[in-house]
Design an enzyme around this catalytic site. Sequence first.
Site, mmCIF file in Angstrom:
data_model
loop_
_atom_site.group_PDB
_atom_site.id
_atom_site.type_symbol
_atom_site.label_atom_id
_atom_site.label_comp_id
_atom_site.label_asym_id
_atom_site.label_seq_id
_atom_site.Cartn_x
_atom_site.Cartn_y
_atom_site.Cartn_z
ATOM 1 N N SER A 45 0.863 -1.189 0.000
ATOM 2 C CA SER A 45 0.000 0.000 0.000
ATOM 3 C C SER A 45 0.894 1.232 0.000
ATOM 4 O O SER A 45 1.745 1.357 -0.876
ATOM 5 C CB SER A 45 -0.952 -0.041 1.214
ATOM 6 O OG SER A 45 -1.878 1.026 1.168
ATOM 7 N N HIS A 72 -2.570 -0.914 -3.489
ATOM 8 C CA HIS A 72 -3.793 -0.155 -3.252
ATOM 9 C C HIS A 72 -3.815 1.100 -4.139
ATOM 10 O O HIS A 72 -3.280 2.147 -3.759
ATOM 11 C CB HIS A 72 -3.886 0.256 -1.778
ATOM 12 C CG HIS A 72 -4.192 -0.881 -0.856
ATOM 13 N ND1 HIS A 72 -4.020 -0.806 0.513
ATOM 14 C CD2 HIS A 72 -4.655 -2.133 -1.097
ATOM 15 C CE1 HIS A 72 -4.380 -1.949 1.076
ATOM 16 N NE2 HIS A 72 -4.754 -2.774 0.108
ATOM 17 N N ASP A 163 -4.719 -4.938 5.726
ATOM 18 C CA ASP A 163 -5.028 -5.758 4.558
ATOM 19 C C ASP A 163 -3.851 -6.686 4.287
ATOM 20 O O ASP A 163 -2.690 -6.275 4.348
ATOM 21 C CB ASP A 163 -5.289 -4.861 3.342
ATOM 22 C CG ASP A 163 -5.834 -5.632 2.142
ATOM 23 O OD1 ASP A 163 -6.268 -6.795 2.330
ATOM 24 O OD2 ASP A 163 -5.846 -5.061 1.034
#
Length: 265
Positions: A45, A72, A163
Site C-alpha cells: 500500500s 492499493h 489488509d
Amino acid sequence: MLGRHGTPVAQLQELEGSIPRRPADKKERKADRMNRRDIVVIGASAGGVSALSEVASALPPKFPAVVLIVLHVGSNVSLLPELLTARGANRAIHPQDGERLQTGTIYVAPPDHHMRVEGDTIRLTRGAKEHHTRPAIDPLFCSAALAGGARVIGVILTGHGDDGTAGLQAVKACGGLAVVQDPTDAEQPSMPASALRHVRIDHCVPLRRLGDILAELAGQAVEPAQQAAPPQLLIEHSVATGGARGFSRAHGAAGGAAGAHRVPR
C-alpha cells in the site's frame, strides 16, 4: 496378428519384455511426486511503488514463478506495470480476465478490480470493496492459497492498515510460506507489523534482501499439501466468488488439486 512391420505381436511383446529397463532412482521418483514453489503473491500500500520497484529489479531473468501483485490504487490510473518492466528483467502487465498464468511474468491487479487465482488462470472482478479498497490484498492471497497450497509464497510489504493479514494466514493454513518486510525498514510499517503479530512468519527481512530471498525460495520442490483447507476459508471464498459455484471450485482445489494446475513455464 502382425505388428506395423510384419512381425507377430506376440514376438514383439516378448522382445520388449526382454529389454532391460533402468529403474528410476529415488531422487527421480521423489521429484515426480513433488510440486514447485511457483506462485508468489505480493501486497503493498503506502510506499509500495518504490518497494515493488526494488523487488522487481532484484528478481533474476526468467524468474521460475509467477508474481501477482496488489497495490492499493483504487480506481486511479496505474502505470506500475510499465515501471516494473523498465526496472526489472521480467515483464509486468495488467492481466485480462481469464488470462493463463505464465512463470517469469509479473501480474499487477488493474485499478478498481479484485484479482484472484482460479486454477492456472486469473480472474478479475468488481466485487465489494475489502478494507475499503478495490483491488484488495486478501482476495488475491486467499484465492492463491486455495489454488496453489504449498506452492504459494505470500509477501507483505509497506502499507497502512491490516489488509493482507487474513490472506497471509490463509497462505500458511494451506501449506505456503509467509514473508514480510521488516516493519522497521518499511516506509509505512502497519501492514507488515500486523502480519507479524497474527501470522507465523517464515522470513522477516529488509527490502534490500527480499529479492534474494524470493530467488532462493522460488522453484524449490515441495511435498503436495496433505492438510485440507480450513472450512471457514472455503466458506468465505465461496461467498466472495459466487455461492455454490465458488465453493465447488475452491473445494476441488483444496481437496488435493493444489498441485494439479501446473503453471506453464
